[in-house]
Write an enzyme that holds these catalytic residues in place. Structure first.
Site, PDB file in Angstrom:
ATOM      1  N   CYS A  80      -5.749  -4.985  -1.482  1.00 30.70           N
ATOM      2  CA  CYS A  80      -5.577  -3.731  -2.230  1.00 30.70           C
ATOM      3  C   CYS A  80      -6.891  -3.214  -2.795  1.00 30.70           C
ATOM      4  O   CYS A  80      -6.959  -2.081  -3.255  1.00 30.70           O
ATOM      5  CB  CYS A  80      -4.577  -3.909  -3.361  1.00 30.70           C
ATOM      6  SG  CYS A  80      -3.015  -4.582  -2.792  1.00 30.70           S
ATOM      7  N   HIS A 325       1.923   3.092  -3.232  1.00 27.45           N
ATOM      8  CA  HIS A 325       0.759   2.211  -3.057  1.00 27.45           C
ATOM      9  C   HIS A 325       0.445   1.994  -1.578  1.00 27.45           C
ATOM     10  O   HIS A 325       0.826   0.993  -0.997  1.00 27.45           O
ATOM     11  CB  HIS A 325       1.062   0.890  -3.765  1.00 27.45           C
ATOM     12  CG  HIS A 325      -0.078  -0.078  -3.807  1.00 27.45           C
ATOM     13  ND1 HIS A 325      -1.399   0.295  -3.629  1.00 27.45           N
ATOM     14  CD2 HIS A 325      -0.103  -1.422  -4.022  1.00 27.45           C
ATOM     15  CE1 HIS A 325      -2.165  -0.788  -3.733  1.00 27.45           C
ATOM     16  NE2 HIS A 325      -1.405  -1.832  -3.957  1.00 27.45           N
TER      17      HIS A 325
END
Ligand SMILES: [Zn+2]
Lengths: 381, 134
Positions: A80, A325
Site C-alpha cells: 500500500c 483503497h
C-alpha cells in the site's frame, strides 16, 4: 538539495469499475494532471509508476496512451506504500537535480486483479498467514489490545467510520457517498470481532498522478505551487522490538523524520490524510503521527478535533474507508488531496485556511516486522 | 493411519508433558527468537542455541474471524500469547463450546499440538493455544 513543488495533480473516480482497465484509469489521472499543470506531455522527463497486482511495464502501458515515450520509466511495488515509493523517486531525482519534471503515478484495478473479491492471501512461506492471520485479524488483534490497554470502545472505532463516511459524502471522487450512524456501522456484518464490515475499506479501482518540478520554475506551470517540505519512506523494524502492537514504532519514526525534514511539528499541521484501511487504525495513527499523546487517540477523536471544522481534520476526503483503497494509487492520492486542500480547491470538504498538510500511507503485513513500509510527505502552500 | 507432517519443521515438539514450542537464543547477546532465526538480528552473531519455551503463556490479544482464511472455516479464533521468555506468539486458539465469550486478555493459555488441516491423505499438524482450565 533543490526545493521541489507539486505543480499538477490528477485522479480518476474511485469505485468498483471492472469495465475500466488499469490503462484507462491511469490515463485519466495522467491526462488530468498534465492539464492541471498546463503542460505538454513532451515536457515530462521521467516517471515512477506503482502497481501491485498483475503488474508488468504498467508505466509504459499507461504513458503511451498520452503520447509519452522514450524516457526513464521506473515501475515500483511496495504494497500500500507503493504510491509513496513512486513519489519518493520523483521527488528525490528533482531535489538532486537529475531531472526537472517528473510524474508519479499509482494505479490499481482490484476488481480485475487475480485477488478480486478475495482477502489478500498470505504467501506460502508466511507461517502466521498459514495459521489464520489475515489483514482484518491483524487489525482486530490490535483493536482488542487498544481496548484493553486504554479503555477504547467499539463505539469509538465505529465513530471513525461515521466521520470518514460523512467526509466522503462531500467528495465527488469517493466510492461510498453515503452517511452511516454508529448503529449502522456496528450492526453491519461481523468480519473479525470487533471489526465489522463498515469498519473496513472496500475493494477499489482507481488511479492518481502527481507532477513535480523545482520550485524556481514552478510558476511557469501553476499560480499555486505546493512545496514538498518532507518526503520520507521507511521499511519496518522487527516486531519483537515492538512493546505494544497498537503502536507502530516505524510509523512514529517516519513521522518524526518528516517533521524534522520540514522543520515543523504536528501542531503546525492544518490537515492530514492517512491510512485508515480499518477504522480502529485511524486512532493508532493519531498517536504515531503525534497528533495526540500515546493512548489518547480515542479522546482526540471524541473531542471532534479530527472532523472537518475541528482543530486538525483527518481524512477530509473520506479516507480509505469511504473513498476506497486502490492499493498502489492511495499513496499518490493522499498527496493529490493534500495539494487540493492547500490550494483551497477542495470545495465542500475544504479545510479553512489550510497551509500545511501531511500525507501518510503504509502497508504490507510482513510476519516478524511491525509494518512493510511507511511513506509520509509534508506539503506547504 | 494418515501421515502427519508439521506445518514447519523445528517449530515445536510433542513431549510427555504436552506441546512445546522451540525457539532459539543468541549466545552473544541473549536475544530470543520464535520461529528460530539462523542469525541474531540484534548483533548478527551466528552462535545460536535452541531453547524450549514454557508450555503456558498469557493471552495478549484475541480475535474471532467470520471470514474464511486459507485453511480455516469461520468462525475461528486466533490470538497472540505472551510467553514467559518474552516473545508474543501468534496462533489459532482451541475453544470449547461456550468458551469464546469467556476469553480475557491476560488469561493463561497452554500450547497444544494437533491437526490443523488435511491435505489429501496427509494431516498437517501444528501448535494452537487453549485456555488453562483451573
Ligand atoms: Zn545477538
Amino acid at each position: 538539495m533543490r526545493e521541489v513543488a507539486v505543480i499538477g495533480i490528477g485522479q480518476s473516480v474511485f469505485g468498483k469499475l471492472p469495465q475500466r482497465n488499469v490503462v484507462e484509469l491511469g490515463r485519466e489521472s495522467v491526462w488530468t494532471a498534465l492539464k492541471d499543470a498546463n503542460m505538454s506531455p513532451k515536457d515530462v522527463q521521467f516517471a515512477y509508476v506503482s502497481r501491485l497486482y498483475d503488474a508488468m511495464v504498467t508505466g509504459q502501458t499507461i504513458l503511451k496512451e498520452v503520447g509519452i515515450r522514450e524516457m526513464e520509466i521506473v515501475n515500483v511495488e511496495n504494497a500500500c506504500a507503493g504510491g509513496s515509493t513512486a513519489l519518493l523517486g520523483v521527488w528525490r531525482n528533482i531535489a538532486l537535480g537529475v531531472y526537472d519534471i517528473g510524474i508519479a503515478i499509482g494505479v490499481e484495478s482490484m476488481t480485475t486483479s487475480p485477488i478480486a473479491s478475495k482477502l489478500i492471501p498470505p504467501a506460502k512461506e508466511d507461517l502466521e498467514g498459514q495459521l489464520g492471520m489475515t489483514m482484518p485479524a491483524l487489525f482486530a488483534l490490535m483493536a482488542r489490545r487498544h481496548m484493553e490497554e486504554y479503555g477504547t470502545t467499539v463505539e469509538q472505532f465505529a465513530r471513525v467510520s461515521v466521520k470518514n463516511h460523512h467526509h466522503g459524502c462531500l467528495n465527488p471522487f469517493s466510492q461510498y457517498q453515503k452517511e452511516f450512524t454508529v448503529e449502522d456501522i456496528l450492526s453491519s456484518r461481523m468480519i473479525c470481532d470487533p471489526i465489522t464490515l463498515l469498519q473496513c475499506c472496500p475493494n477499489t479501482d482507481g488511479a492518481a498522478a502527481v507532477i513535480m518540478c523545482p520550485m524556481d520554475i514552478a510558476r511557469r506551470y501553476t499560480s499555486k505551487p505546493i512545496k514538498v517540505a518532507a518526503c520520507v519512506l521507511k521499511s519496518g523494524n522487527y516486531a519483537y522490538l515492538q512493546d505494544d502492537i497498537t503502536f507502530c514504532p516505524t510509523d512514529y519514526k517516519a513521522a518524526m523524520e518528516a517533521y524534522e525534514m520540514a522543520g515543523l511539528g504536528p501542531d503546525d499541521l492544518d490537515v492530514v490524510e492517512l491510512h485508515d484501511a480499518f477504522a480502529p487504525e485511524e486512532i493508532f495513527r493519531y498517536e504515531e503521527l503525534g497528533l495526540c499523546n500515546r493512548g489518547e487517540g480515542a479522546q482526540l477523536l471524541n473531542s471532534g478535533a479530527t472532523e472537518l471544522g475541528g482543530r486538525i481534520p483527518v481524512n477530509p476526503s473520506g479516507g480509505l474507508l469511504s473513498m476506497g483503497h486502490p492499493l498502489s494509487a492511495s499513496g499518490v492520492r493522499v498527496v493529490v488531496e493534500i495539494a487540493r486542500q492547500l490550494r483551497g480547491e477542495a470545495e465542500a470538504r475544504q479545510v479553512a485556511n489550510a497551509k500545511t498538510g501531511l500525507a501518510h500511507m503504509m502497508g504490507g503485513a510482513v510476519a516478524g516486522l511491525d509494518v512493510g513500509a511507511v511513506g509520509i510527505q509534508i506539503l506547504t502552500a | 493411519m494418515a501421515e502427519r507432517v508439521p506445518i514447519r519443521e523445528g517449530t515445536f515438539i510433542e513431549s510427555a508433558k504436552g506441546g512445546i514450542l522451540l525457539a532459539n537464543r543468541c549466545k552473544s547477546c541473549g536475544q530470543t527468537f520464535f520461529p528460530k532465526s539462523s542469525i541474531c538480528f540484534n548483533c548478527f552473531s551466528e552462535d545460536m542455541e535452541e531453547m524450549e519455551l514454557s508450555r503456558i503463556g498469557k493471552l495478549y490479544s484475541f480475535a474471532t474471524a467470520y471470514m474464511p482464511s486459507v485453511h480455516f472455516q469461520p468462525p475461528y479464533t486466533v490470538g497472540m500469547v505472551e510467553m514467559p521468555e518474552g516473545m508474543r506468539v501468534f496462533g489459532p486458539l482451541k475453544i470449547q463450546e461456550g468458551e469464546r465469550e469467556r476469553l480475557r486478555v491476560g488469561m493463561e493459555m497452554e500450547v497444544i499440538i494437533e491437526k490443523l488441516w488435511e491435505e489429501g491423505e496427509t494431516e498437517v499438524i501444528g501448535y494452537k493455544f487453549k485456555p488453562v482450565i483451573s
